[in-house]
Each structure stands twice: as C-alpha cells, then as structure tokens.
Design a protein around this motif. Structure first.
Motif, PDB file in Angstrom:
ATOM      1  N   PRO A 195      22.667  61.034  69.836  1.00 64.94           N
ATOM      2  CA  PRO A 195      21.445  60.762  70.498  1.00 64.94           C
ATOM      3  C   PRO A 195      20.559  61.763  70.658  1.00 64.94           C
ATOM      4  N   ALA A 196      18.961  61.598  70.373  1.00 66.78           N
ATOM      5  CA  ALA A 196      18.201  62.848  70.472  1.00 66.78           C
ATOM      6  C   ALA A 196      17.071  62.006  70.964  1.00 66.78           C
ATOM      7  N   GLY A 197      15.964  62.947  71.419  1.00 61.65           N
ATOM      8  CA  GLY A 197      14.597  62.458  71.847  1.00 61.65           C
ATOM      9  C   GLY A 197      13.682  62.170  70.830  1.00 61.65           C
ATOM     10  N   ILE A 198      12.420  61.906  71.253  1.00 63.93           N
ATOM     11  CA  ILE A 198      11.412  61.430  70.179  1.00 63.93           C
ATOM     12  C   ILE A 198      11.261  62.647  69.065  1.00 63.93           C
ATOM     13  N   THR A 199      10.899  63.719  69.534  1.00 68.09           N
ATOM     14  CA  THR A 199      10.624  64.931  68.399  1.00 68.09           C
ATOM     15  C   THR A 199      12.042  65.569  68.151  1.00 68.09           C
ATOM     16  N   GLU A 200      13.013  65.478  68.944  1.00 67.70           N
ATOM     17  CA  GLU A 200      14.132  65.986  68.752  1.00 67.70           C
ATOM     18  C   GLU A 200      14.837  65.294  67.328  1.00 67.70           C
ATOM     19  N   VAL A 201      15.057  64.372  67.415  1.00 69.82           N
ATOM     20  CA  VAL A 201      15.644  63.377  66.214  1.00 69.82           C
ATOM     21  C   VAL A 201      14.858  63.619  64.807  1.00 69.82           C
ATOM     22  N   GLY A 202      13.583  63.945  65.070  1.00 67.92           N
ATOM     23  CA  GLY A 202      12.751  64.294  63.530  1.00 67.92           C
ATOM     24  C   GLY A 202      13.332  65.788  63.321  1.00 67.92           C
ATOM     25  N   ASP A 203      13.162  66.677  64.257  1.00 70.30           N
ATOM     26  CA  ASP A 203      13.504  67.883  63.974  1.00 70.30           C
ATOM     27  C   ASP A 203      14.822  68.269  63.494  1.00 70.30           C
ATOM     28  N   HIS A 204      16.125  67.431  64.175  1.00 68.73           N
ATOM     29  CA  HIS A 204      17.154  67.574  63.599  1.00 68.73           C
ATOM     30  C   HIS A 204      17.493  66.816  62.225  1.00 68.73           C
ATOM     31  N   MET A 205      16.793  65.903  61.954  1.00 70.41           N
ATOM     32  CA  MET A 205      17.042  65.062  60.877  1.00 70.41           C
ATOM     33  C   MET A 205      16.479  65.806  59.742  1.00 70.41           C
ATOM     34  N   TYR A 206      15.048  66.651  59.787  1.00 70.95           N
ATOM     35  CA  TYR A 206      14.707  67.207  58.694  1.00 70.95           C
ATOM     36  C   TYR A 206      15.530  68.418  58.476  1.00 70.95           C
ATOM     37  N   MET A 207      16.162  69.123  59.607  1.00 73.60           N
ATOM     38  CA  MET A 207      16.776  70.234  59.247  1.00 73.60           C
ATOM     39  C   MET A 207      18.203  69.948  58.434  1.00 73.60           C
ATOM     40  N   ALA A 208      18.737  68.770  59.158  1.00 72.68           N
ATOM     41  CA  ALA A 208      19.883  68.215  58.203  1.00 72.68           C
ATOM     42  C   ALA A 208      19.567  67.836  56.799  1.00 72.68           C
ATOM     43  N   ARG A 209      18.484  67.453  56.535  1.00 73.71           N
ATOM     44  CA  ARG A 209      18.046  66.973  55.342  1.00 73.71           C
ATOM     45  C   ARG A 209      17.936  68.292  54.455  1.00 73.71           C
ATOM     46  N   TYR A 210      17.421  69.364  55.111  1.00 78.73           N
ATOM     47  CA  TYR A 210      17.141  70.646  54.318  1.00 78.73           C
ATOM     48  C   TYR A 210      18.541  71.294  53.757  1.00 78.73           C
ATOM     49  N   LEU A 211      19.424  71.436  54.873  1.00 72.99           N
ATOM     50  CA  LEU A 211      20.796  71.739  54.667  1.00 72.99           C
ATOM     51  C   LEU A 211      21.593  71.154  53.572  1.00 72.99           C
ATOM     52  N   LEU A 212      21.329  69.479  53.423  1.00 66.93           N
ATOM     53  CA  LEU A 212      21.914  68.836  52.459  1.00 66.93           C
ATOM     54  C   LEU A 212      21.638  69.005  51.105  1.00 66.93           C
ATOM     55  N   GLY A 213      20.112  69.261  50.928  1.00 71.19           N
ATOM     56  CA  GLY A 213      19.577  69.575  49.636  1.00 71.19           C
ATOM     57  C   GLY A 213      19.990  71.150  49.148  1.00 71.19           C
ATOM     58  N   ARG A 214      20.186  71.938  50.180  1.00 71.74           N
ATOM     59  CA  ARG A 214      20.381  73.308  49.725  1.00 71.74           C
ATOM     60  C   ARG A 214      21.900  73.294  49.305  1.00 71.74           C
ATOM     61  N   ILE A 215      22.799  72.645  49.953  1.00 70.08           N
ATOM     62  CA  ILE A 215      24.251  72.662  49.884  1.00 70.08           C
ATOM     63  C   ILE A 215      24.356  71.905  48.562  1.00 70.08           C
ATOM     64  N   ALA A 216      23.801  70.724  48.095  1.00 67.77           N
ATOM     65  CA  ALA A 216      23.717  70.135  47.007  1.00 67.77           C
ATOM     66  C   ALA A 216      23.472  70.765  45.693  1.00 67.77           C
ATOM     67  N   GLU A 217      22.577  71.640  45.733  1.00 65.81           N
ATOM     68  CA  GLU A 217      21.862  72.701  44.712  1.00 65.81           C
ATOM     69  C   GLU A 217      23.230  73.346  44.088  1.00 65.81           C
ATOM     70  N   THR A 218      23.996  73.879  44.974  1.00 67.02           N
ATOM     71  CA  THR A 218      24.968  74.659  44.443  1.00 67.02           C
ATOM     72  C   THR A 218      26.091  73.857  43.524  1.00 67.02           C
ATOM     73  N   TYR A 219      26.097  72.578  43.760  1.00 64.77           N
ATOM     74  CA  TYR A 219      27.132  71.722  43.109  1.00 64.77           C
ATOM     75  C   TYR A 219      26.095  71.131  41.632  1.00 64.77           C
ATOM     76  N   GLY A 220      25.063  71.514  41.471  1.00 60.71           N
ATOM     77  CA  GLY A 220      24.085  70.819  40.604  1.00 60.71           C
ATOM     78  C   GLY A 220      23.876  69.347  40.874  1.00 60.71           C
TER      79      GLY A 220
END
Length: 346
Positions: A195-220
């Motif tokens: 659970p997270a607050g109004i802006t917090e959930v967006g901040d953490h979601m976008y950061m998690a999306r960023y990390l997912l994209g970066r990690i997936a890059e290394t696997y092609g």
C-alpha cells in the motif's frame, strides 16, 4: 573528488502511451547524505534540462524542458551510492508541462490528507521476444491458457530469471513492492506496488517499471504494457487498482465502500475514468477473460467479472478495500490515483 552517478528519469510525451526516458549525471558523492537524509531530501538534487523536441514534449524552436527531481532512491543496478532520480517535467518558470500528471496528484493529496487514501496497484506486463510473447512458438500459439497462472516448470513458465532479478532490485531500491506472480498467458507476469499514498504509488510504480525495462534489456527482451498483447482467446493485461480510505478500513467501512462504488457508477464519472484507463481498453474490457464490458458498470463481492470487485475478506470483515478492475496495464498511475481520490471529494 569522489563522484556518483545519478540516473534522471522522466515520462515523455509519446501518445497514446508515454515512454520512460533517462540520462546520467555525475554528482559529488557527498550529496548522497543530503538526498537520502531526513532533512534535505530530494531538494538537494540539482534540476537538469533536456531536448523536449526529441521526446514529443516541445518544438525545435523552443525545445528546452527542465527536469525537477521529486523522488530518489539508491540505484540497485549500478550499486554503491549511485542514485535513481524520478523527475517531473517543467517548462519556463517551473510551470508543469502538460505531460506532467504528477502535479495534479500532489494537489489532491494535500487536500485529502485526512482521508488517508491507500492504493495497491497490480501491474501486469508481457515479455516480448522477436515480436512474440515469451514462450510462444514462432508463428504459432502454445497450449490454451490455464496452467500458466502461478505456474511451475519450464513447460509453463517463461522469464522467471528476469522477474526474480527485478524483484530483488526493487527491494534493494526500497520500493514498496508487495508481491509477484506469473499470469494467465505465457510470458505474462505481474508485480504489485503498495500500500502507498496518492503520489507515492505513482513514484514507486514508475521506478519499478524503469528497473524492469533496464533488466529486461540485458536479456534481449522487451516489456510490453499493451492492453491486449496477444489477440484471440487470451487475457489482456491490466493494472487492477486496490483503493481504500481510512473510513473504509475502520468499523462500518463496508457501507462507505458501497456508497463509494455508487459514486464510481455515475455516468459522467464512468466516462472520465474509462477515457483515462489506458489505450486499448475496448479490446481488453469485453466481458470475457475476467473483465466486465466497458459498456456496463457493476460491482460485486468476489466477482472478477465486475468493474469493481469487493474482496470476500472485506465483505466478511465489514471493512477493508475495493478493487477497480478496469485500468489497463499501460495506465498513468498518477492519473488513476487522482481520479479515484476525486470520487472521495465529491
């Protein structure tokens, strides 16, 4: 002089679904204590600029946009004292850019402090390899969905190494990741933030999306948030959003939840929400594959074919939360959080 790397991350102006962008800035290492400390925080980080004409956020004759840091955490990929820095996009004089949806979320969060709005977002996504979902045979289809959801074994599960690495990275970064699971289609997974607050959930979601994209890059592998990544008899990809206020979580909260669901069912509000719940919504919300049709609105207890599901535990306890099952995987989490909060205000 010792330095650290700060990865500045922002949301661009691509339509209908914005993309994440990032670039690296070198900073003096002593800034880390200020940024991650309790006093100065992210305000210690300098603003930065970028070429908005290359991100669909400006024209060439007036191309400068500014990055205004709003959330920072340790970079689990580079390690050490290196940082990930999420930024709002602003223009001349600090005016929020039209693509900056976080600012509106900040405003309503301030107004609704006493309501203590909590969110839990269930981010589904699909791993893609050579334009096919991971696990799909080239030019064909695997066996029908059924055994893949929360599956075990190489016959049913694809990309687990990416998912595990992503989960560990989010934990190291201090993000509010609360779970992961394989979804109903091969190559499709989910992570949950909250659970997270109004802006917090967006901040953490976008950061998690960023990390997912970066990690997936290394696997092609590419990460798709398409609402219907595979046509035919396959579930789409959503971002089911759990929501509650303090009143919903206290004794008598079930009555508050039902009253809130009635608000969500007002025709004008339905139209506003569906317009902001992600590209491809009509393809996903068909009334099949655990969805309610976008042409109707209904809520019910334990009903995954409803627009709004009231969990069985909430109904039994007489308090808790509700789940909006309509948002697509490609939502802007700040927008969805803002819309759900606005219904509390009305």
């Amino acid at each position: 002089m010792s330095i650290i790397k700060a990865e500045y991350i922002w949301i661009d102006g691509t339509e209908p679904t914005p993309l994440l962008r990032s670039k690296t800035r070198m900073l003096e290492a002593n800034i880390i204590e200020k940024v991650l400390g309790a006093i100065t925080g992210v305000a210690a980080l300098p603003t930065w600029g970028f070429d908005g004409s290359s991100t669909n956020q400006a024209t060439g004759d007036d191309s400068d946009c500014q990055l205004f840091p709003v959330f920072a955490c340790r970079d689990p990929l580079r390690g050490g004292d290196n940082l990930l820095v999420l930024c709002e996009v602003v223009t001349h004089g600090g005016t929020p850019h039209p693509t900056n949806t976080r600012r509106a979320a900040t405003a309503i969060e301030e107004r609704l402090k006493a309501e203590e709005c909590w969110y839990g977002m269930e981010q589904e996504y699909t791993m893609m390899k050579d334009n096919y979902p991971l696990g799909f045979p080239e030019g064909g289809y695997p066996g029908p969905q059924g055994p893949y959801y929360c599956g075990v074994g190489a016959e049913y599960v694809f990309g687990r190494e990416i998912v595990e690495e992503h989960m560990d990275a989010c934990i190291k970064a201090g993000l509010k990741m609360s779970g992961i699971n394989a979804e109903v289609m091969p190559g499709q997974w989910e992570f949950q933030i909250g659970p997270a607050g109004i802006t917090e959930v967006g901040d953490h979601m976008y950061m998690a999306r960023y990390l997912l994209g970066r990690i997936a890059e290394t696997y092609g592998v590419d990460i798709s948030y398409d609402a219907k990544p595979a046509k035919g008899d396959w579930n789409g990809a959503g971002c089911h959003t759990n929501f509650s206020t303090k009143a919903m979580r206290e004794d008598g909260g079930l009555k508050v939840i039902h009253e809130y669901c009635e608000k969500l069912g007002e025709p004008d509000r339905i139209a506003r929400h569906l317009a902001a719940y992600g590209a491809g919504l009509e393809e996903r919300l068909t009334g099949a594959h655990e969805t309610a049709s976008f042409r109707e609105f209904k809520y019910g207890v334990s009903d995954r074919g409803a627009s709004i599901r009231i969990p069985m535990a909430t109904d039994l306890d007489g308090k808790g939360y509700l789940e909006d099952r309509r948002p697509c995987a490609n939502i802007d989490p700040y927008v969805v959080a803002t819309l759900l909060a606005e219904a509390v205000e009305s």
